[in-house]
Each structure stands twice: as C-alpha cells, then as structure tokens.
Design an enzyme around this catalytic site. Structure first.
Site, mmCIF file in Angstrom:
data_model
loop_
_atom_site.group_PDB
_atom_site.id
_atom_site.type_symbol
_atom_site.label_atom_id
_atom_site.label_comp_id
_atom_site.label_asym_id
_atom_site.label_seq_id
_atom_site.Cartn_x
_atom_site.Cartn_y
_atom_site.Cartn_z
ATOM 1 C CG HIS A 83 -5.835 -10.019 7.534
ATOM 2 N ND1 HIS A 83 -6.255 -10.578 6.349
ATOM 3 C CD2 HIS A 83 -6.947 -9.544 8.148
ATOM 4 C CE1 HIS A 83 -7.563 -10.429 6.234
ATOM 5 N NE2 HIS A 83 -8.007 -9.815 7.320
ATOM 6 C CG ASN A 124 -12.649 -12.634 10.237
ATOM 7 O OD1 ASN A 124 -12.977 -13.141 11.294
ATOM 8 N ND2 ASN A 124 -12.719 -11.331 10.038
HETATM 9 P P1 5GP Z 1 -11.111 -9.213 7.029
HETATM 10 O O1 5GP Z 1 -12.525 -8.732 6.890
HETATM 11 O O2 5GP Z 1 -10.622 -9.841 5.739
HETATM 12 O O3 5GP Z 1 -10.860 -10.094 8.223
HETATM 13 O O4 5GP Z 1 -10.249 -7.925 7.301
HETATM 14 C C1 5GP Z 1 -9.740 -7.102 6.302
HETATM 15 C C2 5GP Z 1 -9.386 -5.789 6.964
HETATM 16 O O5 5GP Z 1 -8.492 -5.086 6.126
HETATM 17 C C3 5GP Z 1 -10.611 -4.884 7.174
HETATM 18 O O6 5GP Z 1 -10.738 -4.610 8.567
HETATM 19 C C4 5GP Z 1 -10.289 -3.650 6.352
HETATM 20 O O7 5GP Z 1 -10.705 -2.468 6.968
HETATM 21 C C5 5GP Z 1 -8.787 -3.716 6.198
HETATM 22 N N1 5GP Z 1 -8.296 -3.132 4.953
HETATM 23 C C6 5GP Z 1 -8.790 -3.320 3.706
HETATM 24 N N2 5GP Z 1 -8.056 -2.644 2.807
HETATM 25 C C7 5GP Z 1 -7.069 -2.022 3.505
HETATM 26 C C8 5GP Z 1 -5.992 -1.165 3.119
HETATM 27 O O8 5GP Z 1 -5.794 -0.823 1.953
HETATM 28 N N3 5GP Z 1 -5.167 -0.726 4.109
HETATM 29 C C9 5GP Z 1 -5.351 -1.076 5.426
HETATM 30 N N4 5GP Z 1 -4.489 -0.594 6.308
HETATM 31 N N5 5GP Z 1 -6.373 -1.872 5.811
HETATM 32 C C10 5GP Z 1 -7.219 -2.340 4.867
#
Ligand code: 5GP
Ligand code: ZN
Length: 136
Positions: free
Chosen positions: A99, A86
């Site tokens: 990521h 994203n």
């Molecule tokens: P995005 O919404 O930015 O594409 O994805 C971010 C992802 O990071 C989310 O799915 C969320 O659950 C994950 N996430 C956020 N904080 C942490 C963390 O401290 N540790 C891990 N392992 N995942 C995280």
C-alpha cells in the site's frame, strides 16, 4: 489471501471509507491517520511488499497516489503531501499487503518522518558501482 486484512477490505468483507477504486486498486482512508485525509492506496493484487508486486500493479498504484495527492490539495489546500511506502517491519511496515500512504502536510504540523543527514561519504562512486552491478 484469506487472512489478509487489506484483501478483506478489497473484497468488501470489511468496510472502508473509499475515495477511489479501479480494476487494480482501491484508495481508502487510514483508520489511524497521521493527519485528516490520510489515504492509503491498496493494490488489488496481493503482494507482501515492493519485492513481490508486479510492475503493472505498482505503476497503477503510484499514478492513483498522484491523483489522491491532487484531490487532497484541492480538498484541504495543504502545503505539501508525503507519498510513502514501507517495506519490512524495520521500515515501519505493519500490514503486509502493498500500500502507498498519501498524507496531507501543513506548515507547522507535528508529523515527523525525519532522519539526521549523514556526513558526505568519500566512497559515493564505489557505492554507486556496487548497487549498479545489481540493477536488473
Ligand atoms: P504500514 O505501517 O504497513 O505502512 O501501514 C499500515 C496502515 O494501515 C496503518 O497506517 C494503519 O493505520 C492502517 N490500517 C490498519 N488496519 C486498517 C484497517 O482495517 N482499515 C484501514 N482503513 N486502515 C488500516
Ligand atoms: Zn492481501
């Protein structure tokens, strides 16, 4: 980046369940998974999004996502895998460090990432030309 949660995870300041690590990325379990085995591949290079990441780091990360997908298939015998990334709040990005999500999928699971297909546009060629003019 001192205030970036993923940089802290990469530096080992915040614990993570790591499934793979190399010089350029770290693949960890998502703490709020869409499904069991939901992995996120973090580039060690801090870059907010696809507009800022180096080709080298992104190339490595997508190859690692491929390896993760194969491992998930072997581990869970899943029927499919979503690999997605994203960019921007409007696109669902919540952590502004690049990521790639790798999510195991099963027939009949309740994960939703669908859009309603639009009508076939009459100006496809024109649209393609417009975008082509901005390809670098
Ligand atoms: P995005 O919404 O930015 O594409 O994805 C971010 C992802 O990071 C989310 O799915 C969320 O659950 C994950 N996430 C956020 N904080 C942490 C963390 O401290 N540790 C891990 N392992 N995942 C995280
Ligand atoms: Zn970062």
């Amino acid at each position: 980046m001192s205030d970036c949660i993923f940089c802290k995870i990469i530096a080992g300041e915040i614990p993570s369940a790591t499934v793979y690590e190399d010089d350029a990325c770290k693949a960890i379990l998502d703490v709020n998974p869409a499904a069991k085995g939901h992995v996120i591949v973090l580039t060690k290079e801090h870059a907010e999004d696809v507009f800022h990441i180096s080709d080298e780091a992104l190339s490595n990360a997508i190859c690692v996502a491929k390896k993760v997908a194969a491992a998930l298939k072997k581990t869970y015998q899943c029927d499919g895998v979503n690999i997605l990334q994203n960019n921007g709040e409007v696109a669902g990005q919540t952590v502004f460090h690049l990521h790639i999500h790798v999510i195991p999928r099963f027939k009949g699971d309740s994960i939703s990432m669908h859009w309603k297909p639009g009508e076939m546009p009459s100006d496809l060629a024109e649209t393609a030309e417009k975008i082509k003019a901005n390809m670098e």
